[in-house]
Design a protein around this motif. Structure first.
Motif, mmCIF file in Angstrom:
data_model
loop_
_atom_site.group_PDB
_atom_site.id
_atom_site.type_symbol
_atom_site.label_atom_id
_atom_site.label_comp_id
_atom_site.label_asym_id
_atom_site.label_seq_id
_atom_site.Cartn_x
_atom_site.Cartn_y
_atom_site.Cartn_z
ATOM 1 N N LEU A 4 45.641 39.789 29.306
ATOM 2 C CA LEU A 4 44.193 39.667 29.489
ATOM 3 C C LEU A 4 43.860 39.123 30.876
ATOM 4 N N ARG A 5 44.618 38.150 31.315
ATOM 5 C CA ARG A 5 44.373 37.587 32.645
ATOM 6 C C ARG A 5 44.595 38.639 33.738
ATOM 7 N N LEU A 12 38.096 42.108 38.498
ATOM 8 C CA LEU A 12 37.395 41.349 39.540
ATOM 9 C C LEU A 12 37.675 41.920 40.929
ATOM 10 N N LEU A 13 38.920 42.273 41.190
ATOM 11 C CA LEU A 13 39.247 42.859 42.496
ATOM 12 C C LEU A 13 38.575 44.221 42.680
ATOM 13 N N VAL A 14 38.550 45.037 41.626
ATOM 14 C CA VAL A 14 37.867 46.334 41.710
ATOM 15 C C VAL A 14 36.395 46.113 42.019
ATOM 16 N N ALA A 15 35.757 45.196 41.296
ATOM 17 C CA ALA A 15 34.337 44.909 41.511
ATOM 18 C C ALA A 15 34.088 44.421 42.939
ATOM 19 N N ALA A 49 45.943 43.441 46.570
ATOM 20 C CA ALA A 49 46.567 44.040 45.380
ATOM 21 C C ALA A 49 48.047 44.337 45.612
ATOM 22 N N LEU A 50 48.391 44.819 46.796
ATOM 23 C CA LEU A 50 49.788 45.146 47.095
ATOM 24 C C LEU A 50 50.709 43.932 47.010
ATOM 25 N N PHE A 51 50.148 42.753 47.223
ATOM 26 C CA PHE A 51 50.964 41.541 47.244
ATOM 27 C C PHE A 51 50.764 40.635 46.037
#
Length: 183
Positions: A4-5, A12-15, A49-51
């Protein structure tokens, strides 16, 4: 890291990427000598995201960000350009990242992404225009893409070191992959 986390983190990153992308679309082109060139600020989210997550999840993030940004403020042609640039950039950064932290930094990986994003877009423009003369624009866009990539890489590096949640996700990812990018 529980499931879930991870889903909340990706969401959140997509938003954030979508909001940054939409805001950047509202900003006039900052380079009068290079019409169409943008800073690529939403790529900050891709670097993070890559890291902080595995390839499958980071690819999902990039894809969702691309689709949602296009649906909320783009056209079919912007999708084609964004898709080709984003995918070539993403896979190039993954490839360069395989060199490891002793050979390349987050900043170098980001600069690669900035350069390859422009290559992908120009190849698409050449295909649409049915002419390779569009590629004459590559030196100017390459220079701007690399500079932008360096700035985004520096920003990502700073955020990964200073933001507690990002640092936690990066450390969990590094434990999983056994490759340490953080200091």
């Amino acid at each position: 890291m529980n499931h879930l986390r991870k889903i909340i983190f990706i969401s959140l990153l997509v938003a954030q990427g979508v909001v940054i992308g939409l805001i950047e679309n509202l900003i006039p082109y900052p380079f009068p000598f290079a019409p169409g060139a943008k800073l690529g600020l939403a790529n900050l989210i891709t670097i993070i995201a890559l890291f902080t997550m595995p390839k499958k999840e980071s690819f999902l993030l990039v894809s969702l960000r691309l689709i949602l940004t296009t649906l909320l403020g783009g056209t079919v042609s912007t999708f084609l350009y964004s898709f080709s640039g984003s995918m070539l950039s993403y896979f190039s950064m993954l490839l360069v990242k395989k060199l490891g932290p002793k050979r390349v930094s987050i900043i170098g990986i980001s600069a690669t992404g900035g350069f390859m994003h422009n290559v992908g877009q120009l190849v698409t423009a050449s295909w649409i225009a049915q002419s390779w003369s569009v590629m004459l624009y590559l030196p100017v866009l390459s220079f701007l893409g690399i500079l932008s990539g360096i700035a985004i890489g520096i920003s990502a590096n700073y955020l990964l070191q200073r933001v507690k949640t990002l640092k936690q996700f990066q450390q969990a990812y590094e434990e999983e992959t056994k490759i340490q990018w953080s200091e």
